[in-house]
Design an enzyme around this catalytic site. Structure first.
Site, PDB file in Angstrom:
ATOM      1  N   SER A 105      14.414  63.653  71.392  1.00 53.23           N
ATOM      2  CA  SER A 105      15.234  62.489  71.083  1.00 53.23           C
ATOM      3  C   SER A 105      14.339  61.248  70.936  1.00 53.23           C
ATOM      4  O   SER A 105      13.515  61.195  70.036  1.00 53.23           O
ATOM      5  CB  SER A 105      16.315  62.310  72.151  1.00 53.23           C
ATOM      6  OG  SER A 105      17.268  61.364  71.754  1.00 53.23           O
ATOM      7  N   HIS A 125      19.564  64.841  67.189  1.00 59.50           N
ATOM      8  CA  HIS A 125      20.978  65.101  67.481  1.00 59.50           C
ATOM      9  C   HIS A 125      21.867  65.125  66.240  1.00 59.50           C
ATOM     10  O   HIS A 125      23.016  64.675  66.276  1.00 59.50           O
ATOM     11  CB  HIS A 125      21.531  64.029  68.441  1.00 59.50           C
ATOM     12  CG  HIS A 125      20.721  63.780  69.657  1.00 59.50           C
ATOM     13  ND1 HIS A 125      20.486  64.755  70.611  1.00 59.50           N
ATOM     14  CD2 HIS A 125      20.068  62.659  70.090  1.00 59.50           C
ATOM     15  CE1 HIS A 125      19.750  64.221  71.585  1.00 59.50           C
ATOM     16  NE2 HIS A 125      19.475  62.975  71.282  1.00 59.50           N
TER      17      HIS A 125
END
Length: 236
Positions: free
Chosen positions: A122, A165
């Site tokens: 991330s 994501h």
């Protein structure tokens, strides 16, 4: 290795984590966890140690910078002596600001030149690219207030924009608009997918079923999106 997401505590990225360790060529690699983006969250550190030390056999250390009295020399030593560096998720912009203030970036560049395996998930994946599509506004917005994903400049160790994501947080539309308006090329990963860079070659690896990486490219105002599965190389 730049990973799109997945719960490390639930072993959703374990296959990717194991691959990261294998690339060091060491039987017991020295793994340095940098959790700046999460504010050095204690639970995150414990989870990382459980996976990388207990399950994968690494010698784990932490670089804690939130309110830390860690000296410049100590920062340099921790990073340069690591066989692998793993950067955790959280607030990308705040993390990069702290890194620049504390002299972390030159040490990371030196480590990369020395052959240290650089990795992250991330925010910890965005940081290695030229830029990322980030949820940084989430961390400063008032409860219940609207916020939007936006571009954030990063370190530029590898080219392009990175978006994590993709499958879990509905990031396709804002990424499409960013690439269309900027003309920049972007890589995106689902949770459980990662891109491993080696001498300019980017290979897709996965740890969850139906996880993919994607390449967004703009030409004459139109954006094409190509999907890549495990083992495939991105045409970069």
């Amino acid at each position: 290795m730049t990973m799109g997401g997945g719960e490390i505590s639930q072993l959703e990225t374990l296959a990717l984590d194991s691959f990261i360790c294998s690339q060091t060529g060491k039987r017991r690699p020295k793994a340095l966890f940098i959790p700046t983006a999460s504010g050095d969250a204690d639970g995150y550190c414990k989870t990382f140690k459980h996976v990388y030390a207990d399950r994968l056999g690494c010698e784990v250390d932490f670089l804690l910078l939130a309110g830390s009295g860690c000296t410049h020399q100590q920062i340099q030593q921790k990073i340069i002596s690591a066989d692998l560096v793993y950067v955790g998720g959280g607030n990308t912009q705040k993390m990069l600001s702290i890194w620049h203030e504390r002299g972390v970036v030159p040490a990371l560049r030196q480590a990369a030149q020395n052959g240290t395996v650089l990795s992250g998930l991330s925010a910890g994946a965005i940081c290695w690219y030229e830029a990322g599509l980030s949820d940084l506004e989430r961390f400063t917005a008032e409860p219940g207030a609207d916020w939007r994903l936006r571009r954030v400049d990063a370190l530029g160790f590898v080219p392009g924009i990175f978006c994590p994501h993709l499958d879990k947080e509905q990031r396709h539309a804002p990424l499409l608009e960013l690439v269309r308006s900027s003309g920049e090329r972007a890589l995106a990963c689902d949770n459980g997918a990662g891109v491993y860079w080696d001498n300019g070659i980017a290979q897709v690896l996965t740890s969850l079923p139906d996880a993919y990486a994607y390449l967004y490219t703009e030409q004459a105002g139109e954006v094409s999106v190509e999907r890549f599965g495990p083992g495939q190389h991105l045409p970069l």
